[in-house]
Design an enzyme around this catalytic site. Structure first.
Site, PDB file in Angstrom:
ATOM      1  N   ASP A 241       0.855  -1.183   0.000  1.00 22.08           N
ATOM      2  CA  ASP A 241       0.000   0.000   0.000  1.00 22.08           C
ATOM      3  C   ASP A 241       0.890   1.233   0.000  1.00 22.08           C
ATOM      4  OD1 ASP A 241      -2.017  -1.808   0.171  1.00 22.08           O
ATOM      5  OD2 ASP A 241      -2.818  -1.113   2.093  1.00 22.08           O
TER       6      ASP A 241
ATOM      7  N   ASP B  53     -15.906  -3.496  -1.255  1.00 21.80           N
ATOM      8  CA  ASP B  53     -15.467  -3.164   0.102  1.00 21.80           C
ATOM      9  C   ASP B  53     -16.678  -3.075   1.010  1.00 21.80           C
ATOM     10  OD1 ASP B  53     -12.932  -2.943  -1.000  1.00 21.80           O
ATOM     11  OD2 ASP B  53     -13.169  -0.808  -1.407  1.00 21.80           O
TER      12      ASP B  53
END
Length: 244
Positions: free
Chosen positions: A11, A132
């Site tokens: 990330d 998500d």
């Protein structure tokens, strides 16, 4: 039975390798400032797939860490999938031109599904839809917003669109080492005929063992980040368990 693919995660925030807790940019732990070196370490441990997220891009709605992603692609010999801030076809095409294997589209899947379906039809095997979830509802805009759309309903919209996979993340577990939400992931795989990638909360090898039998149910792989960085999960061991 096919192997459970292990996707180590990188990330990116301001060019650095970080992990967030529950998607909160203010709760970022920095793990390094050389993303390419991290990608090489994962490759050396046996990784064939890599999951990269442009966190700044997810919140900005456009790519921010392009240079860092390019360096990762150059350093990693396997397949790289990238998400974060991809809201239009130009964004998709730019990543693919750089050598990305698959592009993950999250927010736009809810807000502009026709764009996603069109891209999936034109680019078979290259588009992953990010689903998500927070308490079963779809979260968007870098998880800052929670919609009134159920996860299963969003997934069904792409049933016949030709998307390569659904990336299911339990936001409430992400970066917290609480354990993967196996039940919810398997349930999602049960309502669509699209491979599902599990994400969020992986704490150790027990999560790999728990997911492995469900490859037959449509679970393609699992993403793990913090457990690797914190030394709770050995990548080579995870890859072996996924293939066992």
């Amino acid at each position: 039975m096919a192997a459970l693919t292990i996707f180590p995660a990188i990330d990116l925030k301001a060019g650095q390798v970080v992990r967030l807790a529950e998607g909160d940019m203010d709760r970022a732990t920095v793990y390094g400032d050389d993303p390419a070196a991290q990608a090489r370490r994962f490759a050396d441990a046996g990784a064939t797939h890599l999951h990269v997220v442009d966190l700044d891009g997810a919140f900005a709605g456009a790519s921010v860490n392009g240079a860092a992603v390019e360096s990762i692609i150059a350093a990693f010999p396997g397949q790289v999938q990238v998400g974060g801030g991809i809201r239009d076809r130009a964004g998709v095409d730019r990543w693919l031109a750089l050598g990305v294997a698959r592009v993950i589209i999250g927010t736009a899947a809810l807000k502009d599904p026709e764009f996603v379906k069109s891209a999936a039809r034109d680019l078979p095997g290259r588009i992953v839809v990010g689903v998500d979830a927070r308490d079963g509802m779809v979260a968007t805009e870098g998880w800052a917003d929670v919609s009134d759309v159920r996860v299963e309903d969003l997934a069904r919209r792409f049933e016949d669109a030709g998307v390569a996979a659904l990336l299911f993340t339990d936001v409430g577990r992400d970066g917290l080492l609480k354990g993967c939400n196996v039940a919810a992931t398997v349930a999602l795989a049960g309502v669509v005929d699209i491979p599902v990638i599990a994400s969020g909360g992986v704490a150790g090898i027990e999560d790999i063992h728990a997911l492995r039998p469900h490859v037959a149910d449509g679970i393609e792989g699992v993403i793990t980040g913090r457990a690797l960085y914190d030394g709770r999960l050995d990548l080579a061991e995870a890859i072996a368990a996924g293939a066992a």
